[in-house]
Write a protein that holds these residues in place. Structure first.
Motif, PDB file in Angstrom:
ATOM      1  N   VAL A 136      12.193  -0.439   4.548  1.00 49.56           N
ATOM      2  CA  VAL A 136      12.378  -1.106   3.256  1.00 49.56           C
ATOM      3  C   VAL A 136      11.513  -0.413   2.209  1.00 49.56           C
ATOM      4  O   VAL A 136      10.283  -0.376   2.344  1.00 49.56           O
ATOM      5  CB  VAL A 136      12.004  -2.602   3.332  1.00 49.56           C
ATOM      6  CG1 VAL A 136      12.079  -3.243   1.948  1.00 49.56           C
ATOM      7  CG2 VAL A 136      12.925  -3.334   4.302  1.00 49.56           C
ATOM      8  N   THR A 137      12.141   0.145   1.186  1.00 46.59           N
ATOM      9  CA  THR A 137      11.394   0.693   0.059  1.00 46.59           C
ATOM     10  C   THR A 137      11.097  -0.427  -0.921  1.00 46.59           C
ATOM     11  O   THR A 137      12.010  -1.131  -1.365  1.00 46.59           O
ATOM     12  CB  THR A 137      12.183   1.801  -0.647  1.00 46.59           C
ATOM     13  OG1 THR A 137      12.430   2.869   0.270  1.00 46.59           O
ATOM     14  CG2 THR A 137      11.404   2.343  -1.837  1.00 46.59           C
ATOM     15  N   ALA A 158       9.553  -1.779   8.286  1.00 48.64           N
ATOM     16  CA  ALA A 158       8.616  -0.727   7.902  1.00 48.64           C
ATOM     17  C   ALA A 158       8.645  -0.606   6.384  1.00 48.64           C
ATOM     18  O   ALA A 158       9.637  -0.146   5.813  1.00 48.64           O
ATOM     19  CB  ALA A 158       9.007   0.594   8.555  1.00 48.64           C
ATOM     20  N   LEU A 159       7.589  -1.060   5.739  1.00 46.06           N
ATOM     21  CA  LEU A 159       7.528  -1.034   4.276  1.00 46.06           C
ATOM     22  C   LEU A 159       7.073   0.334   3.785  1.00 46.06           C
ATOM     23  O   LEU A 159       6.121   0.908   4.299  1.00 46.06           O
ATOM     24  CB  LEU A 159       6.554  -2.094   3.762  1.00 46.06           C
ATOM     25  CG  LEU A 159       6.903  -3.563   4.029  1.00 46.06           C
ATOM     26  CD1 LEU A 159       5.780  -4.457   3.536  1.00 46.06           C
ATOM     27  CD2 LEU A 159       8.214  -3.945   3.346  1.00 46.06           C
ATOM     28  N   VAL A 160       7.752   0.841   2.743  1.00 45.69           N
ATOM     29  CA  VAL A 160       7.376   2.112   2.131  1.00 45.69           C
ATOM     30  C   VAL A 160       7.031   1.863   0.672  1.00 45.69           C
ATOM     31  O   VAL A 160       7.834   1.296  -0.080  1.00 45.69           O
ATOM     32  CB  VAL A 160       8.507   3.153   2.238  1.00 45.69           C
ATOM     33  CG1 VAL A 160       8.106   4.452   1.549  1.00 45.69           C
ATOM     34  CG2 VAL A 160       8.857   3.409   3.703  1.00 45.69           C
ATOM     35  N   ALA A 161       5.845   2.285   0.260  1.00 49.47           N
ATOM     36  CA  ALA A 161       5.415   2.170  -1.132  1.00 49.47           C
ATOM     37  C   ALA A 161       5.904   3.375  -1.921  1.00 49.47           C
ATOM     38  O   ALA A 161       6.096   4.459  -1.371  1.00 49.47           O
ATOM     39  CB  ALA A 161       3.892   2.085  -1.204  1.00 49.47           C
ATOM     40  N   GLN A 166       0.552   1.039  -5.853  1.00 43.21           N
ATOM     41  CA  GLN A 166       1.304  -0.098  -5.335  1.00 43.21           C
ATOM     42  C   GLN A 166       0.761  -0.521  -3.977  1.00 43.21           C
ATOM     43  O   GLN A 166       0.582  -1.715  -3.706  1.00 43.21           O
ATOM     44  CB  GLN A 166       2.784   0.279  -5.234  1.00 43.21           C
ATOM     45  CG  GLN A 166       3.698  -0.855  -4.810  1.00 43.21           C
ATOM     46  CD  GLN A 166       5.102  -0.366  -4.496  1.00 43.21           C
ATOM     47  OE1 GLN A 166       5.269   0.633  -3.806  1.00 43.21           O
ATOM     48  NE2 GLN A 166       6.099  -1.049  -5.014  1.00 43.21           N
ATOM     49  N   ARG A 167       0.466   0.449  -3.128  1.00 45.80           N
ATOM     50  CA  ARG A 167      -0.064   0.148  -1.797  1.00 45.80           C
ATOM     51  C   ARG A 167      -1.481  -0.411  -1.894  1.00 45.80           C
ATOM     52  O   ARG A 167      -1.852  -1.311  -1.127  1.00 45.80           O
ATOM     53  CB  ARG A 167      -0.029   1.416  -0.942  1.00 45.80           C
ATOM     54  CG  ARG A 167      -0.418   1.200   0.494  1.00 45.80           C
ATOM     55  CD  ARG A 167       0.016   2.342   1.391  1.00 45.80           C
ATOM     56  NE  ARG A 167      -0.431   3.654   0.916  1.00 45.80           N
ATOM     57  CZ  ARG A 167      -0.197   4.790   1.560  1.00 45.80           C
ATOM     58  NH1 ARG A 167       0.487   4.771   2.690  1.00 45.80           N
ATOM     59  NH2 ARG A 167      -0.640   5.929   1.088  1.00 45.80           N
ATOM     60  N   TRP A 175       2.172  -1.227   5.707  1.00 51.27           N
ATOM     61  CA  TRP A 175       2.843  -0.086   5.087  1.00 51.27           C
ATOM     62  C   TRP A 175       3.090   1.009   6.119  1.00 51.27           C
ATOM     63  O   TRP A 175       2.199   1.375   6.881  1.00 51.27           O
ATOM     64  CB  TRP A 175       1.988   0.473   3.951  1.00 51.27           C
ATOM     65  CG  TRP A 175       1.755  -0.466   2.814  1.00 51.27           C
ATOM     66  CD1 TRP A 175       0.605  -1.137   2.538  1.00 51.27           C
ATOM     67  CD2 TRP A 175       2.690  -0.844   1.800  1.00 51.27           C
ATOM     68  NE1 TRP A 175       0.761  -1.910   1.412  1.00 51.27           N
ATOM     69  CE2 TRP A 175       2.022  -1.749   0.938  1.00 51.27           C
ATOM     70  CE3 TRP A 175       4.012  -0.511   1.536  1.00 51.27           C
ATOM     71  CZ2 TRP A 175       2.651  -2.317  -0.173  1.00 51.27           C
ATOM     72  CZ3 TRP A 175       4.643  -1.079   0.435  1.00 51.27           C
ATOM     73  CH2 TRP A 175       3.966  -1.965  -0.409  1.00 51.27           C
ATOM     74  N   ALA A 176       4.310   1.544   6.099  1.00 53.98           N
ATOM     75  CA  ALA A 176       4.642   2.668   6.983  1.00 53.98           C
ATOM     76  C   ALA A 176       4.379   4.004   6.301  1.00 53.98           C
ATOM     77  O   ALA A 176       4.364   5.047   6.970  1.00 53.98           O
ATOM     78  CB  ALA A 176       6.110   2.593   7.407  1.00 53.98           C
TER      79      ALA A 176
END
Length: 389
Positions: A136-137, A158-161, A166-167, A175-176
């Protein structure tokens, strides 16, 4: 002895030259690429083309007409820009996409789902039942209600910043990785001279602050062109309250710019004004401006310091009162350096490589977990453990 690996497992080994089968999910509101407004859709269009160019099998699920190198599965007859902000299409889109991915997994096969919508990631547990991880972006802010949503969600996906800032604002989320947004440089024109006006290009709201752009341009004595989205009720109310009273004869309200008009406006501007008043997750218009050779005059906020090289590709101001002086200095900045910065750091191939690494790590971990479970099942039973000698 363990069971032989399937062809899907072999795709997930993480070796050089691997090929991923990716189901890419987008919201139902705009075409990909967008005809006018649509920041997420512009990024996804460049991403899927980059992934296809790198040898991956990408299926795009969304609304509207096909416009990328990916296979296209329409889950709506048309895009629905007029319903942006309405939760109903978003929820129905998630349901339709889940059914489509179930069919895709049963036919041509899928290695992972990459979702760019808000409601769609709620399907992640169902995809996990199919053996598919979900990437997920996070295209928007991670604060207030959104933070709580992603915190509850992050154990399933799997979260992507899209920026380091943002992270940093939500360090406890799982965060991945971080992948900056990017664009196809060769699809954007370059111009070394300009037509002497400043440009505001974005949504009309308090966060983007076009009223500050107007005040800064007037103080600097330069005409301002304002272009962007003003279709939702809060945007219209803001425009009438904050923009209209500040307009002068030297200002021009262009309206919503399509892809062609946006490029013409950016190449003709002496600078882009980006006076954000919030934690901007990325800011696509900044790299779109710089790739055209147009420096960006911005207020510090969110990812701005990650995108602009202060004094080289634009100016980063701490206070609105600094904006007029920065506008006056824009002509001293080298247009070629602006474009070179985008080429080096925000080209579409860097976008493809960045997500490739996220996919590779995720699929490698999935395979390790599957092998570990298999070893547990097939481990020899110790003598006597069954109750017999």
């Amino acid at each position: 002895m363990t069971a032989p690996e399937s062809s899907s497992d072999l795709l997930s080994l993480g070796h050089s030259g691997e090929r991923f089968r990716i189901a890419m999910v987008v919201p139902p509101y705009f075409d990909v690429p967008p005809k006018a407004y649509g920041g997420v859709e512009a990024v996804v269009a460049d991403l899927v083309d980059a992934l296809v160019d790198r040898g991956h099998d990408v299926t795009l699920l969304g609304a509207g007409e096909p416009g990328t190198k990916a296979k296209f599965v329409p889950v709506w007859d048309r895009a629905m820009p007029e319903r942006l902000g309405d939760p109903f299409p978003e929820v129905v889109n998630a349901l339709r996409v889940r059914r489509a991915i179930e069919r895709l997994a049963a036919t041509s096969g899928v290695d992972l789902v990459h979702d760019h919508t808000f409601a769609g990631p709620l399907n992640a547990p169902a995809y996990r039942g199919l053996g598919l991880p979900t990437v997920v972006t996070v295209h928007g802010p991670v604060e207030d209600d959104c933070y709580h949503y992603y915190r509850e969600l992050s154990s399933d996906v799997a979260l992507v910043a899209i920026s380091d800032r943002q992270r940093q604002l939500a360090p406890d989320l799982q965060w991945a990785g971080r992948v900056h947004n990017a664009l196809h440089v060769d699809q954007w024109p370059f111009r070394a001279d300009n037509d002497g006006y400043a440009l505001f290009l974005g949504r009309f709201n308090e966060c983007k602050a076009p009223h500050l752009a107007l005040e800064a341009a007037h103080a600097a004595g330069i005409p301002l062109v304002l272009a962007g989205k003003c279709s939702e009720a809060p945007e219209k109310a803001y425009f009438e309250r904050e923009v209209v009273p500040r307009l002068t004869d030297s200002d021009h309200v262009f309206g919503l710019a399509d892809a062609t008009a946006k490029r013409k406006l950016l190449t003709g501007a002496s600078c882009l004004l980006f006076p954000v008043r919030w934690e901007e997750p990325f800011g696509m218009v900044m790299i779109e401006s710089m790739v055209c050779g147009t420096p960006v005059i911005a207020l510090r906020g969110g990812a701005v310091p990650e995108v602009i090289v202060d004094g080289v590709t634009g100016r980063i101001c701490e206070d609105p009162d600094e904006l007029p002086g920065a506008i006056a200095q824009a002509g001293e900045l080298d247009p070629a350096a602006c474009r070179a910065h985008v080429v080096a750091n925000f080209g579409s191939d860097t976008l493809g490589r960045g997500y490739e690494e996220v996919y590779r790590k995720l699929l490698r971990e999935r395979r390790k977990q599957r092998v570990a479970r298999l070893l547990e099942v097939t481990a020899p039973v110790p003598v006597g453990a069954s109750g017999f000698a």
